[in-house]
Design a protein around this motif. Structure first.
Motif, PDB file in Angstrom:
ATOM      1  N   GLY A 152     -35.336  -4.006   0.393  1.00 30.89           N
ATOM      2  CA  GLY A 152     -35.293  -2.554   0.486  1.00 30.89           C
ATOM      3  C   GLY A 152     -35.679  -2.019   1.845  1.00 30.89           C
ATOM      4  O   GLY A 152     -35.073  -1.062   2.350  1.00 30.89           O
ATOM      5  N   TRP A 153     -36.675  -2.642   2.473  1.00 30.61           N
ATOM      6  CA  TRP A 153     -37.112  -2.171   3.789  1.00 30.61           C
ATOM      7  C   TRP A 153     -36.044  -2.415   4.843  1.00 30.61           C
ATOM      8  O   TRP A 153     -35.876  -1.601   5.775  1.00 30.61           O
ATOM      9  CB  TRP A 153     -38.419  -2.849   4.190  1.00 30.61           C
ATOM     10  CG  TRP A 153     -39.567  -2.444   3.324  1.00 30.61           C
ATOM     11  CD1 TRP A 153     -40.256  -3.226   2.454  1.00 30.61           C
ATOM     12  CD2 TRP A 153     -40.138  -1.131   3.225  1.00 30.61           C
ATOM     13  NE1 TRP A 153     -41.236  -2.497   1.806  1.00 30.61           N
ATOM     14  CE2 TRP A 153     -41.188  -1.205   2.260  1.00 30.61           C
ATOM     15  CE3 TRP A 153     -39.881   0.085   3.851  1.00 30.61           C
ATOM     16  CZ2 TRP A 153     -41.961  -0.111   1.917  1.00 30.61           C
ATOM     17  CZ3 TRP A 153     -40.647   1.203   3.508  1.00 30.61           C
ATOM     18  CH2 TRP A 153     -41.679   1.095   2.560  1.00 30.61           C
ATOM     19  N   ASP A 154     -35.288  -3.509   4.721  1.00 27.13           N
ATOM     20  CA  ASP A 154     -34.203  -3.774   5.660  1.00 27.13           C
ATOM     21  C   ASP A 154     -33.061  -2.784   5.466  1.00 27.13           C
ATOM     22  O   ASP A 154     -32.444  -2.321   6.445  1.00 27.13           O
ATOM     23  CB  ASP A 154     -33.679  -5.200   5.484  1.00 27.13           C
ATOM     24  CG  ASP A 154     -34.693  -6.249   5.921  1.00 27.13           C
ATOM     25  OD1 ASP A 154     -35.572  -5.913   6.743  1.00 27.13           O
ATOM     26  OD2 ASP A 154     -34.622  -7.391   5.434  1.00 27.13           O
ATOM     27  N   LEU A 155     -32.777  -2.459   4.211  1.00 28.72           N
ATOM     28  CA  LEU A 155     -31.740  -1.458   3.933  1.00 28.72           C
ATOM     29  C   LEU A 155     -32.158  -0.104   4.488  1.00 28.72           C
ATOM     30  O   LEU A 155     -31.346   0.623   5.083  1.00 28.72           O
ATOM     31  CB  LEU A 155     -31.496  -1.365   2.425  1.00 28.72           C
ATOM     32  CG  LEU A 155     -30.431  -0.360   1.974  1.00 28.72           C
ATOM     33  CD1 LEU A 155     -29.058  -0.752   2.525  1.00 28.72           C
ATOM     34  CD2 LEU A 155     -30.377  -0.282   0.448  1.00 28.72           C
ATOM     35  N   LYS A 156     -33.415   0.242   4.304  1.00 30.10           N
ATOM     36  CA  LYS A 156     -33.938   1.503   4.822  1.00 30.10           C
ATOM     37  C   LYS A 156     -33.767   1.573   6.338  1.00 30.10           C
ATOM     38  O   LYS A 156     -33.292   2.594   6.867  1.00 30.10           O
ATOM     39  CB  LYS A 156     -35.420   1.632   4.465  1.00 30.10           C
ATOM     40  CG  LYS A 156     -36.127   2.841   5.089  1.00 30.10           C
ATOM     41  CD  LYS A 156     -37.612   2.818   4.782  1.00 30.10           C
ATOM     42  CE  LYS A 156     -38.337   3.943   5.504  1.00 30.10           C
ATOM     43  NZ  LYS A 156     -37.982   5.270   4.957  1.00 30.10           N
ATOM     44  N   SER A 157     -34.128   0.495   7.039  1.00 28.16           N
ATOM     45  CA  SER A 157     -34.015   0.469   8.499  1.00 28.16           C
ATOM     46  C   SER A 157     -32.572   0.653   8.944  1.00 28.16           C
ATOM     47  O   SER A 157     -32.283   1.366   9.918  1.00 28.16           O
ATOM     48  CB  SER A 157     -34.563  -0.858   9.043  1.00 28.16           C
ATOM     49  OG  SER A 157     -35.943  -0.978   8.771  1.00 28.16           O
ATOM     50  N   ASP A 158     -31.649   0.009   8.235  1.00 20.74           N
ATOM     51  CA  ASP A 158     -30.232   0.101   8.579  1.00 20.74           C
ATOM     52  C   ASP A 158     -29.727   1.529   8.388  1.00 20.74           C
ATOM     53  O   ASP A 158     -29.044   2.082   9.261  1.00 20.74           O
ATOM     54  CB  ASP A 158     -29.432  -0.878   7.714  1.00 20.74           C
ATOM     55  CG  ASP A 158     -28.029  -1.093   8.243  1.00 20.74           C
ATOM     56  OD1 ASP A 158     -27.872  -1.319   9.465  1.00 20.74           O
ATOM     57  OD2 ASP A 158     -27.076  -1.031   7.434  1.00 20.74           O
ATOM     58  N   LEU A 159     -30.058   2.139   7.256  1.00 17.40           N
ATOM     59  CA  LEU A 159     -29.597   3.502   6.974  1.00 17.40           C
ATOM     60  C   LEU A 159     -30.256   4.511   7.920  1.00 17.40           C
ATOM     61  O   LEU A 159     -29.615   5.481   8.348  1.00 17.40           O
ATOM     62  CB  LEU A 159     -29.895   3.864   5.519  1.00 17.40           C
ATOM     63  CG  LEU A 159     -29.142   3.048   4.467  1.00 17.40           C
ATOM     64  CD1 LEU A 159     -29.669   3.356   3.071  1.00 17.40           C
ATOM     65  CD2 LEU A 159     -27.641   3.325   4.534  1.00 17.40           C
ATOM     66  N   LYS A 160     -31.527   4.289   8.230  1.00 13.74           N
ATOM     67  CA  LYS A 160     -32.213   5.177   9.168  1.00 13.74           C
ATOM     68  C   LYS A 160     -31.555   5.130  10.535  1.00 13.74           C
ATOM     69  O   LYS A 160     -31.323   6.171  11.174  1.00 13.74           O
ATOM     70  CB  LYS A 160     -33.682   4.774   9.271  1.00 13.74           C
ATOM     71  CG  LYS A 160     -34.487   5.657  10.226  1.00 13.74           C
ATOM     72  CD  LYS A 160     -35.945   5.192  10.288  1.00 13.74           C
ATOM     73  CE  LYS A 160     -36.745   6.077  11.244  1.00 13.74           C
ATOM     74  NZ  LYS A 160     -38.152   5.643  11.341  1.00 13.74           N
ATOM     75  N   ARG A 161     -31.227   3.933  10.993  1.00 11.24           N
ATOM     76  CA  ARG A 161     -30.580   3.770  12.292  1.00 11.24           C
ATOM     77  C   ARG A 161     -29.216   4.450  12.309  1.00 11.24           C
ATOM     78  O   ARG A 161     -28.853   5.131  13.289  1.00 11.24           O
ATOM     79  CB  ARG A 161     -30.443   2.284  12.597  1.00 11.24           C
ATOM     80  CG  ARG A 161     -29.775   1.959  13.932  1.00 11.24           C
ATOM     81  CD  ARG A 161     -29.542   0.472  14.022  1.00 11.24           C
ATOM     82  NE  ARG A 161     -28.774   0.111  15.210  1.00 11.24           N
ATOM     83  CZ  ARG A 161     -28.089  -1.015  15.340  1.00 11.24           C
ATOM     84  NH1 ARG A 161     -28.082  -1.901  14.351  1.00 11.24           N
ATOM     85  NH2 ARG A 161     -27.413  -1.273  16.444  1.00 11.24           N
ATOM     86  N   ILE A 162     -28.458   4.288  11.228  1.00 10.57           N
ATOM     87  CA  ILE A 162     -27.143   4.933  11.135  1.00 10.57           C
ATOM     88  C   ILE A 162     -27.296   6.453  11.178  1.00 10.57           C
ATOM     89  O   ILE A 162     -26.561   7.151  11.888  1.00 10.57           O
ATOM     90  CB  ILE A 162     -26.418   4.502   9.851  1.00 10.57           C
ATOM     91  CG1 ILE A 162     -25.991   3.035   9.957  1.00 10.57           C
ATOM     92  CG2 ILE A 162     -25.193   5.383   9.582  1.00 10.57           C
ATOM     93  CD1 ILE A 162     -25.431   2.459   8.667  1.00 10.57           C
ATOM     94  N   GLY A 163     -28.267   6.959  10.418  1.00 11.54           N
ATOM     95  CA  GLY A 163     -28.487   8.399  10.388  1.00 11.54           C
ATOM     96  C   GLY A 163     -28.860   8.967  11.743  1.00 11.54           C
ATOM     97  O   GLY A 163     -28.356  10.025  12.152  1.00 11.54           O
TER      98      GLY A 163
END
Length: 389
Positions: free
Chosen positions: A311-322
């Protein structure tokens, strides 16, 4: 919502939603995401909502938080975060029952299965199946607005009481003594042992497996009789031939039990709750969790085409995209309705799965303005007439 569908047990079933990769997240991932990140999750993935996640959120109404947070506020925040995600998959035990009754449940397509729906026609779109608003989504809407019923509080109370009754420590102690012969040293050894167990050729053993599944499926006495009659009539000797999804469910439980007996997973009572997410894995391409239990067992059950991401890796990826999209000017955007592509980064998980699952960028054809207008007009008309409700 107009979709392609298949027929199971004379009911329309949502099978193919869009080209976006399907994902199931557990509560630990949902809690890790911000509202903005949850929005990007809904933008780039078809998030398959699960009843177990809804139940876990509702159970927080009766939770005492160490940091003093108000339970109602916590449930409202998580419900609002989840409300923008995709529709609910049919509960796993319902699908299990249908599978045992001879209805083929698609477990290799990695897409959600939803019962119901009405055949309809939309100008400019063709024929499809319309699915009305789900009761679970109405519940989420109410919770997101801070509206809770007495039933909600009572359900949360009962949920927590039932968890307290679970004693995996006793299971581990008692059954480990009985099953010493099956004790393993590593998680990687478990799948092969389980496959051998499930493929025991003795028909009497396979029938015992069927009885376990009938109990798990919570079917009526009438349907239980139909299932056993089908087994005898077809002279079945293999559970894998009888019910593919049933075979998968047995694999989930046996892997869990063997890992528990061998001391390879913990004895937390909530592991029995987390197990429910694993029963839904055939209906998604990606599974995301921060839970240690899931990190250990999910990879043992997922196919080569499926992916697990913390979940933390997914969060980092989505945050970066945003953050990247927020930095763009208006001139940088292209019209790629209904879903624009994520940034084309080699080191982005989201970009990688889009390359695998979605029509390539160079072949992607956006809807024409006329097609967009037809879709919006169709939805407007049917919302006005409360169509499908």
């Amino acid at each position: 919502m107009l979709n392609k569908a298949i027929i199971i047990n004379n009911e329309h079933v949502l099978k193919d939603v869009t080209g976006r990769p399907t994902i199931i997240i557990d509560k630990s991932t949902l809690e890790a995401l911000s509202n903005v990140e949850s929005g990007y999750l809904g933008r780039y993935y078809n998030t398959v909502s699960t009843h177990i996640l809804l139940s876990e959120i509702g159970a927080d109404l009766k939770k005492e938080f160490d940091d003093g947070r108000n339970p109602e506020d916590v449930v409202s925040i998580l419900s609002n975060r989840m409300h923008g995600l995709h529709r609910f998959n049919t509960e796993w035990y319902t699908l299990l029952g249908l599978s045992l009754l001879a209805d083929e449940i698609p477990i290799d397509s990695m897409v959600p299965v939803e019962l119901g729906g009405m055949e309809t026609y939309a100008p400019g779109m063709g024929r499809g199946i319309y699915f009305g608003e789900q009761e679970e989504r109405r519940t989420l809407s109410a919770w997101a607005n801070g509206e809770f019923s007495e039933s909600d509080y009572e359900t949360a109370k009962q949920w927590r009481l039932e968890i307290k009754k679970i004693d995996l420590t006793s299971w581990h102690r008692d059954l480990s003594n009985q099953l010493k012969i099956l004790r393993v040293e590593s998680l990687e050894d478990i799948p092969a042992i389980v496959e051998n167990l499930l493929n025991n050729p003795e028909r009497s053993f396979q029938f015992e497996l069927l009885k376990i599944l009938v109990k798990l499926a919570k079917v009526s006495e009438e349907n239980s009789t139909k299932i056993f009659n089908r087994w005898n009539k077809d002279n079945m000797s293999s559970m894998q031939d009888f019910s593919q999804y049933g075979y998968y469910c047995l694999k989930v439980y046996l892997i869990f039990w063997l890992a528990l007996f061998s001391g390879l997973v913990g004895t937390r009572a909530t592991n029995c709750i987390d197990l429910h997410y694993l029963l839904e894995l055939p209906f998604c391409r990606i599974f995301s969790s921060n839970d240690k239990f899931h990190k250990k067992l999910a990879p043992l059950l997922m196919t080569d085409e499926q992916k697990f991401i913390e979940g933390w890796d997914l969060k980092s990826d989505l945050k970066r995209i945003g953050e990247h999209i927020d930095s763009l000017g208006e001139e940088d955007f292209t019209d790629s309705f209904p879903v624009p592509y994520p940034p084309d980064w080699d080191d982005s998980f989201t970009s990688q799965v889009w390359r695998e699952c979605v029509v390539p960028r160079e072949k992607f054809t956006p809807f024409t303005q006329e097609e967009k207008d037809n879709i919006l007009e169709w939805h407007r008309r049917h919302q006005e007439h409360n169509f499908g409700e």
